[in-house]
Design a protein around this motif. Structure first.
Motif, PDB file in Angstrom:
ATOM      1  N   SER A   1      62.101  99.801  -2.395  1.00 34.10           N
ATOM      2  CA  SER A   1      61.811 100.271  -1.045  1.00 34.10           C
ATOM      3  C   SER A   1      63.460 100.478  -0.458  1.00 34.10           C
ATOM      4  O   SER A   1      64.275  99.954  -0.808  1.00 34.10           O
ATOM      5  CB  SER A   1      61.244  99.083  -0.077  1.00 34.10           C
ATOM      6  OG  SER A   1      60.002  98.730  -0.519  1.00 34.10           O
TER       7      SER A   1
ATOM      8  N   LEU B   1      53.579  92.531   2.265  1.00 35.44           N
ATOM      9  CA  LEU B   1      54.197  93.189   3.178  1.00 35.44           C
ATOM     10  C   LEU B   1      55.179  92.479   4.009  1.00 35.44           C
ATOM     11  O   LEU B   1      55.033  91.380   4.438  1.00 35.44           O
ATOM     12  CB  LEU B   1      53.204  93.550   4.101  1.00 35.44           C
ATOM     13  CG  LEU B   1      53.554  94.450   5.581  1.00 35.44           C
ATOM     14  CD1 LEU B   1      54.035  95.828   5.086  1.00 35.44           C
ATOM     15  CD2 LEU B   1      52.382  94.478   6.374  1.00 35.44           C
TER      16      LEU B   1
ATOM     17  N   GLU C   1      59.322 104.846  -0.628  1.00 32.32           N
ATOM     18  CA  GLU C   1      58.999 104.020  -1.792  1.00 32.32           C
ATOM     19  C   GLU C   1      59.734 104.859  -3.187  1.00 32.32           C
ATOM     20  O   GLU C   1      59.158 106.079  -3.057  1.00 32.32           O
ATOM     21  CB  GLU C   1      57.553 103.669  -2.035  1.00 32.32           C
ATOM     22  CG  GLU C   1      57.265 103.121  -3.527  1.00 32.32           C
ATOM     23  CD  GLU C   1      55.680 103.458  -3.598  1.00 32.32           C
ATOM     24  OE1 GLU C   1      55.264 102.913  -4.821  1.00 32.32           O
ATOM     25  OE2 GLU C   1      55.064 103.640  -2.495  1.00 32.32           O
TER      26      GLU C   1
ATOM     27  N   ARG D   1      55.993  95.710  -0.134  1.00 36.32           N
ATOM     28  CA  ARG D   1      55.793  96.910   0.872  1.00 36.32           C
ATOM     29  C   ARG D   1      56.830  96.640   1.885  1.00 36.32           C
ATOM     30  O   ARG D   1      56.843  95.455   2.721  1.00 36.32           O
ATOM     31  CB  ARG D   1      54.377  97.131   1.177  1.00 36.32           C
ATOM     32  CG  ARG D   1      53.459  97.426   0.040  1.00 36.32           C
ATOM     33  CD  ARG D   1      52.042  97.787   0.788  1.00 36.32           C
ATOM     34  NE  ARG D   1      51.440  96.745   1.305  1.00 36.32           N
ATOM     35  CZ  ARG D   1      50.768  96.747   2.509  1.00 36.32           C
ATOM     36  NH1 ARG D   1      50.777  97.774   3.166  1.00 36.32           N
ATOM     37  NH2 ARG D   1      50.220  95.516   3.002  1.00 36.32           N
TER      38      ARG D   1
ATOM     39  N   HIS E   1      56.521 106.494   3.986  1.00 39.58           N
ATOM     40  CA  HIS E   1      55.486 105.364   4.683  1.00 39.58           C
ATOM     41  C   HIS E   1      55.826 105.375   6.100  1.00 39.58           C
ATOM     42  O   HIS E   1      56.951 105.191   6.488  1.00 39.58           O
ATOM     43  CB  HIS E   1      55.535 104.070   4.056  1.00 39.58           C
ATOM     44  CG  HIS E   1      55.183 103.993   2.562  1.00 39.58           C
ATOM     45  ND1 HIS E   1      53.867 103.359   2.316  1.00 39.58           N
ATOM     46  CD2 HIS E   1      55.701 104.221   1.495  1.00 39.58           C
ATOM     47  CE1 HIS E   1      53.775 103.730   0.905  1.00 39.58           C
ATOM     48  NE2 HIS E   1      54.902 103.952   0.382  1.00 39.58           N
TER      49      HIS E   1
END
Length: 836
Positions: free
Chosen positions: A358, A443, A372, A154, A387
Motif C-alpha cells: 500500500s 483493513l 495498491e 488494505r 482506492h
C-alpha cells in the motif's frame, strides 16, 4: 523402632535433585524423586499416561512437519499437516482424501519457516505467521476446498510520512469520466433534464475544473454521463463540489437532497446512494460519499430535488464538480512515477517485492487516498490501482507514506484483540504494533476525521527494545520480547482501545522465547528466553499490573534440556504439554484452583517433533509427530495420545459385569474391536517391531509384527477386542528419608529401610512395587482366584506388602510397570525402621 510415613499424592510431580533434601518444606510429602510416564491428575493422584494411537504418516519422512489445529465448531475440526511446500488435512476420523488421494494444498513454507509457524483463527479462516516468512491466510470452503493466499492488508498500515524531496505523480485520475470539453468530447455523452442556465452548461460538472459551474433554473433536475458505446464500469464512490462563483454570489443553490442512480439501458435505474439534509455548503467545498455498489453500469446520473434554500427570485441549483471514481478492482492500472529513489526502500527505489504493498497519498484537495502496487517496472515506476476517490488533478504529490508490509517484511506474529487483528513485528520495525479496523481484519483505514474504530499503530518504547516474539490476550494485550513483558491496552476500563485511548508499560523484566504462550483462564504461561523455565504472568491487583512468577522451580531439571513448544490440554486433566529439545515431553499439571503444579517426564519411545491440541466433541486430542527407529531405518508417524482410563462405567445391574474400555498403553498402537480373530493386519507403523498385546481383558504377552504389517496373536489366542503397541514403562521413585527418630535423640541421622508398604490403587493392574533392589506384583490378600482365561480385574483399594530393602537405600520406594493396563496411585504409606 518402626515408624509409618505417608507419601500423600504426588501433586508436585518429580522434584529437582537439589530439592530432594528439603524435608522442611510442605512439598516433600507430595513429590517424588522420579515420576516417569505418569501425570498428576486433576484430583491429585498420579495416573499412568496412556500410549499413542498411530494415525498415519506425514507426506515426507525426512522433512520438517508441523501440526496446527482448525476448529470451526465441535463437529468440524481438523489437524493441518504443514510440511515443506505442502499442507495436508486430518480429521478425528482420519486423513482427508479427495478422489482416493490425500487432499493437499501447496504452501510457500520451508523448513526454517515451519519452526516458528503458528496461527490465529477467525471463523473459516486461519491467519498464519512465521518469524521467517510472510503472513498468509488459509480459508476453508469445504473439506476438500481450502485456499492459501498471501495476506494483503488494505489501506495500511503505513510507515512514517515521507520527509524526503521525492514526489509521486499519477498518470490518470481513476475517474469514470474524462476531462469533458463539451457534452460529447472527448468521449461519452453528458445529458441533463433540460438545458442548463446559459453560460453554465451541464458538462461543466465533468470538466475537472472547480472554477466552472453548471446551473439549472429549478430546484429539481438531473445530470447524467453515459460511457462510450456499451462500455460498463463499476463506481463505488463520488465527490460533489459546490460552486466557487455562484449566481448572485450565493452557495445556497447547492443541492441538499439527491440520489445517485445507475442504468444499462437508460430506462431502468438502480439507486446506488441517497443523500438528504446536505446543508451549509461553503464556496468550493468538496464532500465525499461512498457507495456499496459492485455492479457495472453504462450510465450514471445524479437526480436532485432540493437545494439549500435560496431566497425567492434566485431559484437556481448549481455545483461545479461531480467526480465519479472507477472502483479499484475495475480500473486499468495507473502508472505511478517517483521523482527519485530517496525515501523508498532505503533509498534504493521500488522493487518487485513491493507488489501488493500500500501507498498512502495526500492529494491537492486535502484528502488522503491509498494506492495498491500491482506491478513493477523500475526503481521509480510502478503500476497501481487507486482506492477511494478519483484524483482532483494530476499534480505531484509530496505527502506520502509506504505501507509497512511488502514481500519478505513479515509480520512476525499476531492476535485478535478486542475484535481487531493486531499484527506485530516487521523486518523494518520489529517492535511495531498495527491494529486493524474494528471487525475488519484486513483493513487499516484511517478516516478523515479519525473515528473510534479506525486502524492505528503503536510501538513498544522504553528500555531494551527487542523484537516482539508473541502476543497474548489476557485482559490487556501482552507482548513477549527477549528482555521484557509489556502490556498494551486502553487507559481506562470503561472505554475501548482506540487511536486516542491506548497506553503501554513494562510489566515484568522476564524475557520470552519464541515458543508461543498458552492462556489458561486469565493466566499467560510462557517459556523464558533461555528456554529452560516456565513462567506464569497474571494480573495482580496489589501490584496494579502483571507479575511473572516461575512455576517450574520444583521441576526445573525437567526443563533444563531446553523447551521448544508448549500446548495446554484442559481435560480430563489440566496438563501443559512441554516439548523438549531432546524429543521428550514434560506433562506439567497446572490447576491454580486446586493448587496443583507439578511436572513429570513422558518418554513415548521416539523423538517427538511437534505437538498440537485439537478440541471438538469429547475430550481434547493431543496430536503428535513422532520420529521412530524401525528395522528399515528412521520413520516418522502422526499419532494421537489415547484416552486416559476413567472410572469403569456400565449400564448393568451387577457392576462385576462391567466391560473394560480397550486400554492403550503402548506407543504407536492399533486397536481392533470386531469379530473374533487370531491375528491382525494393516499394522503399518509397527512393521518388524516387538509389541505388547492386550486381548479381551488380558495382557497376553509380546509378539513381533511381520514386515507386511500382520500379527499373529501369541499363545494361539482368539479375541475380538485387541490393543497392540510398543510397551512403555512407568516408574515412580519416592524421596529418600534423610532423618529418623527424634531430631535431638539417638535416631538423628540413622540409616533407615522400608519394611512394609501400603499402596492405595484405583482401578489398576500390572503394578509392581518394592525397594530399588526388587519390585514385586501388588496383590490383595482377599483376591479370589481368577481363571487364566478371564479378564484381569482392575484393583481398587489399599494393598499392603512386605518390602525387601537395605539400610543403604534411605527408605526409597519404587512403583513401576509396563503391562497394558491402567494404573492410578492415590497414596503410599511406608513403615520404616532405623539401623540398630
Amino acid at each position: 523402632m518402626t515408624v509409618s510415613t505417608l507419601q500423600v499424592t504426588g501433586t508436585r510431580g518429580e522434584v529437582h535433585p537439589l530439592m530432594q533434601s528439603r524435608v522442611d518444606t510442605e512439598f516433600y510429602q507430595s513429590a517424588y524423586a522420579r515420576a516417569r510416564n505418569v501425570v498428576v491428575s486433576r484430583y491429585g493422584p498420579l495416573v499412568r499416561v496412556p500410549g499413542t494411537l498411530a494415525r498415519g504418516r506425514p507426506k515426507t519422512a525426512g522433512g520438517a512437519v508441523r501440526m496446527l489445529p482448525f476448529e470451526f465448531s465441535e463437529s468440524q475440526t481438523y489437524e493441518l499437516e504443514f510440511g515443506e511446500g505442502y499442507i495436508r488435512f486430518w480429521s478425528p476420523a482420519g486423513q482427508v482424501f479427495d478422489n482416493g488421494n490425500p487432499y493437499e494444498v501447496a504452501s510457500p513454507y520451508d523448513a526454517e519457516d515451519l519452526v516458528t509457524l503458528h496461527a490465529v483463527q477467525s471463523g473459516d479462516k486461519l491467519y498464519l505467521f512465521s518469524a521467517s516468512a510472510d503472513m498468509y491466510e488459509l480459508s476453508r470452503a469445504g473439506e476438500t476446498n481450502w485456499t492459501l493466499s498471501r495476506y494483503e492488508a488494505r489501506d495500511g498500515p503505513y510507515r512514517d510520512l515521507n520527509t524526503s524531496a521525492t514526489t509521486l505523480k499519477l498518470s490518470d485520475y481513476a475517474s469514470l469520466t474524462p476531462t469533458m470539453t463539451d457534452n460529447s468530447t472527448p468521449s461519452g455523452t453528458v445529458t441533463s433534464q433540460e438545458a442548463a442556465v446559459g453560460g453554465f452548461p451541464s458538462w461543466h460538472v465533468f470538466d475537472k475544473n472547480q472554477s466552472t459551474t453548471a446551473y439549472w433554473p429549478y430546484t429539481e433536475g438531473w445530470v447524467e454521463y453515459q460511457l462510450p458505446g456499451s462500455t460498463q464500469r463499476v463506481s463505488d464512490a463520488y465527490a460533489l463540489t459546490s460552486a466557487v462563483s455562484a449566481v448572485g454570489g450565493r452557495v445556497e443553490n447547492t443541492p441538499s437532497a439527491w440520489v445517485i442512480e445507475g442504468s444499462n439501458d437508460g430506462t431502468n435505474w438502480t439507486v446506488l446512494d441517497t443523500q438528504t439534509a446536505q446543508y451549509s455548503w461553503y464556496e468550493g467545498e468538496r464532500r465525499f460519499y461512498q457507495m456499496s455498489n459492485k455492479q457495472a453500469f453504462n450510465r450514471y446520473r445524479l437526480r436532485f430535488w432540493a437545494n439549500n434554500g435560496p431566497p425567492p427570485g434566485e431559484n437556481y441549483t448549481g455545483f461545479s464538480e461531480l467526480a465519479f471514481n472507477v472502483a479499484a478492482d475495475d480500473q486499468t492500472p495507473l502508472t505511478l512515477t517517483a521523482s527519485g529513489t530517496t525515501g523508498i526502500n532505503d533509498d534504493t527505489g521500488f522493487n518487485a517485492d513491493d507488489v501488493g504493498r500500500s501507498v498512502r497519498i495526500l492529494a491537492s484537495d486535502g484528502r488522503w487516498r491509498w494506492l495498491e502496487i500491482v506491478g513493477y517496472t523500475s526503481p521509480t515506476v510502478v503500476s497501481v490501482r487507486l482506492h477511494g476517490h478519483a484524483l482532483p488533478d494530476l499534480s505531484s504529490i509530496s505527502s506520502w507514506a509506504l505501507g509497512v508490509f511488502k514481500t519478505g517484511s513479515g509480520p512476525r506474529t499476531g492476535v485478535i484483540y478486542e475484535d481487531r487483528l493486531v499484527l506485530a513485528g516487521s523486518t523494518a520495525d520489529p517492535v511495531g504494533l498495527w491494529f486493524s479496523v474494528s471487525g475488519a481484519y484486513d483493513l487499516f483505514r484511517q478516516s478523515q476525521p479519525l473515528v473510534a474504530d479506525d486502524g492505528f499503530s503503536a510501538r513498544l518504547t522504553g528500555g531494551t527494545l527487542d523484537a516482539i516474539k508473541w502476543l497474548a490476550e489476557s485482559g490487556q494485550l501482552l507482548a513477549g520480547t527477549a528482555s521484557v513483558l509489556r502490556s498494551v491496552g486502553a487507559r481506562g476500563t470503561q472505554s475501548a482501545l482506540a487511536h486516542d485511548n491506548v497506553k503501554q508499560r513494562a510489566e515484568t523484566h522476564v524475557g520470552a522465547s519464541d515458543a508461543q504462550p498458552e492462556i489458561v483462564e486469565n493466566v499467560v504461561l510462557f517459556i523464558d528466553r533461555m528456554k529452560k523455565k516456565l513462567f506464569e504472568a497474571a494480573f495482580s491487583y496489589e501490584a496494579d499490573g502483571y507479575l511473572a512468577r516461575e512455576v517450574s522451580t520444583l521441576n526445573g531439571h525437567l526443563f533444563s534440556s531446553g523447551v521448544e513448544q508448549i500446548v495446554f490440554v484442559d481435560a480430563p486433566h489440566k496438563v501443559l504439554v512441554v516439548r523438549r529439545s531432546d524429543g521428550k515431553l514434560v506433562f506439567f499439571a497446572y490447576d491454580r484452583e486446586q493448587r496443583i503444579a507439578g511436572g513429570t517426564l513422558v518418554d513415548l519411545g521416539g523423538f517427538v517433533e511437534d505437538v498440537s491440541v485439537l478440541r471438538g466433541e469429547g475430550y481434547p486430542q493431543l496430536w503428535l509427530v513422532v520420529r521412530r527407529e524401525r528395522p528399515g531405518g528412521t520413520e516418522k508417524f502422526i499419532e494421537v495420545l489415547a484416552g486416559y482410563h476413567e472410572e469403569t462405567r456400565c449400564n448393568c445391574i451387577d457392576e462385576d459385569d462391567a466391560e473394560q474400555e480397550i486400554p492403550v498403553y503402548g506407543a504407536c498402537s492399533y486397536v481392533y474391536d470386531d469379530t473374533p480373530t487370531t491375528g491382525l493386519t494393516g499394522l503399518d507403523a509397527l512393521k518388524g517391531v516387538e509389541v505388547g498385546v492386550w486381548a479381551d481383558g488380558r495382557d497376553i504377552g509380546d509378539a513381533t509384527v511381520a514386515m507386511d504389517g500382520t500379527l499373529v496373536l501369541p499363545h494361539d489366542t482368539t479375541a475380538s477386542r485387541i490393543s497392540v503397541g510398543e510397551r512403555r514403562d512407568f516408574y515412580l521413585e519416592s524421596l529418600r528419608l534423610t532423618n529418623f527418630g527424634q531430631q535431638d535423640g539417638a535416631g538423628l541421622g540413622r540409616k533407615v529401610r522400608v519394611v512394609k508398604a501400603r499402596v492405595d490403587l484405583f482401578e489398576s493392574a500390572g503394578v509392581r512395587a518394592g525397594s530399588v533392589l526388587a519390585q514385586y506384583p501388588l496383590w490383595r490378600d482377599d483376591d479370589v482366584e481368577v481363571d487364566p482365561g478371564d479378564p484381569t480385574p482392575l484393583v481398587t483399594g489399599m494393598i499392603a506388602m512386605p518390602v525387601e530393602d537395605s539400610f543403604q537405600n534411605s527408605a526409597v520406594f519404587v512403583i513401576t510397570g509396563n503391562s497394558m493396563y491402567p494404573a492410578t496411585i492415590r497414596a503410599v504409606s511406608l513403615d520404616v525402621e532405623g539401623e540398630p
